[in-house]
Design a protein around this motif. Sequence first.
Motif, PDB file in Angstrom:
ATOM      1  N   ARG A 143       0.834  -1.196   0.000  1.00  0.00           N
ATOM      2  CA  ARG A 143       0.000   0.000   0.000  1.00  0.00           C
ATOM      3  C   ARG A 143       0.873   1.252   0.000  1.00  0.00           C
ATOM      4  O   ARG A 143       1.905   1.296   0.675  1.00  0.00           O
ATOM      5  N   ASP A 193      -0.151   4.959   0.961  1.00  0.00           N
ATOM      6  CA  ASP A 193      -1.266   5.699   1.548  1.00  0.00           C
ATOM      7  C   ASP A 193      -1.008   7.188   1.417  1.00  0.00           C
ATOM      8  O   ASP A 193      -0.098   7.742   2.050  1.00  0.00           O
ATOM      9  N   THR A 246       2.430   7.426   3.645  1.00  0.00           N
ATOM     10  CA  THR A 246       3.026   6.243   4.269  1.00  0.00           C
ATOM     11  C   THR A 246       3.039   5.096   3.266  1.00  0.00           C
ATOM     12  O   THR A 246       2.237   5.052   2.335  1.00  0.00           O
ATOM     13  N   ARG A 274       3.264   0.802   3.079  1.00  0.00           N
ATOM     14  CA  ARG A 274       3.164  -0.458   3.805  1.00  0.00           C
ATOM     15  C   ARG A 274       3.726  -1.578   2.956  1.00  0.00           C
ATOM     16  O   ARG A 274       3.322  -1.760   1.803  1.00  0.00           O
ATOM     17  N   THR A 304       7.936  -7.730   5.183  1.00  0.00           N
ATOM     18  CA  THR A 304       7.977  -7.396   6.606  1.00  0.00           C
ATOM     19  C   THR A 304       8.642  -8.505   7.410  1.00  0.00           C
ATOM     20  O   THR A 304       9.473  -8.234   8.301  1.00  0.00           O
TER      21      THR A 304
END
Length: 295
Positions: free
Chosen positions: A263, A265, A273, A275, A281
Amino acid sequence: MDGGGRLVQQVKRPDPAPSRWSWRMQRLMLTPGVRLLLRAGIPFAVCFGGASWWLSDPDTQAAIQATVAEARASIEERPEFRVNLMAIDGADTELAEAIRVAVPLDFPMSSFDIDPAAIRETVLEMSPVKEASVRIRPGGVLQVDVTPRVPVAIWRRPEGLTLIDASGAHVRPIPRRNIRPDLPVIAGEGAASHVGEAMKLIAAGAPLGDRLRGLVRLGDRRWDVVLDRNQRIMLPTEGAVQALERVIALDGVDEVLKRDIARIDLRLTDRPTVRMTDYSTEEWWRIRQLNSGTE
């Protein structure tokens, strides 16, 4: 007595002047209104009464109706008033067939039995039709000219896929996405009511090429740009086109969208931001733990 001494009896002669009532009657008969009544009103009343009495007879009414119906039929059945076929211009084969089904006329038929205005209203009620005109052409042809709606996007909703035009009006449902691969896909609540804004975003996202899969309307307030690899660009409520252009410009420099990003954002313009994907991650945490263990 007269001069000879004889008695003369005087005879009273009638007064030649008319009496008061006679004079008034004569004056009344000389007024224009009374003269018109006597000359036209009374004859008209007599004729009207006689005609009314004659027309009140059921047999007379039936005879008159039969005569009128026969005269009308003789006129309507004349060759110059016959309509033999319906021609539809401006519509594709599917729409033309749908119009013929919606307007079931049994040709040949008299032009007096055809209502072009009613046929036009029926055609306009069909979703794929934007405008229509109906007229009877010389030669016995019922001419229907159609301006169809031009689909610009596919609206994905719970009921299925629907083609919509630039105003958001429904054109027709389609069973599969690959029937119109040339059109973008939009989804979400209120998406069809904001087709204009969606088309601007799609035009701005043209540099993304085949990676652009469609747009999703969130909360009837803003858009998400959906890319392949399940990536999303979450656009703000205001300035969505400019925000998307910034992301594309950044991708042209740093190839941001080619990375393991789930993402981007942009809902808060002053604090965008990013993601990462779950795999990225986990790798980041694993590498961090390894680095902390070596220390």
